[in-house]
Write a protein that holds these residues in place. Structure first.
Motif, mmCIF file in Angstrom:
data_model
loop_
_atom_site.group_PDB
_atom_site.id
_atom_site.type_symbol
_atom_site.label_atom_id
_atom_site.label_comp_id
_atom_site.label_asym_id
_atom_site.label_seq_id
_atom_site.Cartn_x
_atom_site.Cartn_y
_atom_site.Cartn_z
ATOM 1 N N LYS A 24 0.810 -1.218 0.000
ATOM 2 C CA LYS A 24 0.000 0.000 0.000
ATOM 3 C C LYS A 24 0.849 1.276 0.000
ATOM 4 O O LYS A 24 0.376 2.333 -0.359
ATOM 5 N N GLU A 25 2.112 1.166 0.423
ATOM 6 C CA GLU A 25 3.000 2.337 0.465
ATOM 7 C C GLU A 25 3.783 2.498 -0.835
ATOM 8 O O GLU A 25 4.627 3.381 -0.946
ATOM 9 N N LEU A 26 3.525 1.615 -1.791
ATOM 10 C CA LEU A 26 4.274 1.629 -3.042
ATOM 11 C C LEU A 26 3.354 1.875 -4.225
ATOM 12 O O LEU A 26 2.143 1.673 -4.144
ATOM 13 N N ILE A 27 3.956 2.301 -5.329
ATOM 14 C CA ILE A 27 3.208 2.491 -6.579
ATOM 15 C C ILE A 27 3.668 1.396 -7.531
ATOM 16 O O ILE A 27 4.862 1.193 -7.714
ATOM 17 N N ARG A 28 2.718 0.704 -8.136
ATOM 18 C CA ARG A 28 3.071 -0.353 -9.082
ATOM 19 C C ARG A 28 3.103 0.214 -10.498
ATOM 20 O O ARG A 28 2.198 0.928 -10.922
ATOM 21 N N VAL A 29 4.175 -0.122 -11.206
ATOM 22 C CA VAL A 29 4.317 0.249 -12.611
ATOM 23 C C VAL A 29 4.364 -1.070 -13.374
ATOM 24 O O VAL A 29 5.016 -2.017 -12.945
ATOM 25 N N VAL A 30 3.656 -1.144 -14.491
ATOM 26 C CA VAL A 30 3.518 -2.403 -15.226
ATOM 27 C C VAL A 30 3.973 -2.263 -16.670
ATOM 28 O O VAL A 30 3.743 -1.236 -17.301
ATOM 29 N N ARG A 31 4.589 -3.312 -17.163
ATOM 30 C CA ARG A 31 4.853 -3.419 -18.607
ATOM 31 C C ARG A 31 4.075 -4.623 -19.100
ATOM 32 O O ARG A 31 4.271 -5.740 -18.639
ATOM 33 N N ASN A 32 3.155 -4.369 -20.048
ATOM 34 C CA ASN A 32 2.325 -5.470 -20.548
ATOM 35 C C ASN A 32 2.974 -6.145 -21.754
ATOM 36 O O ASN A 32 4.064 -5.762 -22.186
ATOM 37 N N LYS A 33 2.291 -7.161 -22.293
ATOM 38 C CA LYS A 33 2.830 -7.931 -23.430
ATOM 39 C C LYS A 33 3.088 -7.055 -24.651
ATOM 40 O O LYS A 33 3.977 -7.335 -25.442
ATOM 41 N N GLU A 34 2.303 -5.983 -24.788
ATOM 42 C CA GLU A 34 2.469 -5.080 -25.940
ATOM 43 C C GLU A 34 3.657 -4.141 -25.736
ATOM 44 O O GLU A 34 3.985 -3.362 -26.627
ATOM 45 N N GLY A 35 4.273 -4.201 -24.563
ATOM 46 C CA GLY A 35 5.429 -3.355 -24.296
ATOM 47 C C GLY A 35 5.077 -1.981 -23.756
ATOM 48 O O GLY A 35 5.933 -1.125 -23.601
ATOM 49 N N GLU A 36 3.780 -1.769 -23.457
ATOM 50 C CA GLU A 36 3.367 -0.485 -22.879
ATOM 51 C C GLU A 36 3.725 -0.472 -21.397
ATOM 52 O O GLU A 36 3.533 -1.467 -20.707
#
Length: 95
Positions: A24-36
């Motif tokens: 909860k104290e962190l921000i999640r950043v994601v890279r999806n299969k499309e590379g976004e």
């Protein structure tokens, strides 16, 4: 012995500070299969995730060191850091 089981708080490591902190104290950043690469406030989107502390200095450090580029092995758009700063300030709205 207590019958009340203490709920385990899921922790993740900030890729900048290498500290283990509650999710909860962190921000999640994601890279999806499309590379976004994008901010994932819900923490539930599919893709490879990395976590950053909700701290302006940490976001600035991530931007300067280009740690997200290395983590995701791709070029991360500058606007992502703006989104991250908005999350820290509490003004971020998913588009």
């Amino acid at each position: 012995m207590s019958l009340v089981k203490k709920k385990k708080i899921p922790e993740r490591k900030c890729i900048v500070t290498n500290e283990m902190r509650p999710k909860k104290e962190l921000i999640r950043v994601v890279r999806n299969k499309e590379g976004e690469v994008f901010v994932d406030p819900s923490g539930k989107k599919n893709g490879r995730g990395a976590y950053l502390s909700k701290d302006k200095e940490v976001i600035e450090q991530a931007k300067q060191t280009k740690i997200l580029n290395r983590t995701f092995q791709t070029e991360v758009d500058e606007s992502l850091y703006e989104d991250l700063l908005q999350v820290v300030e509490g003004t971020y709205h998913e588009s």
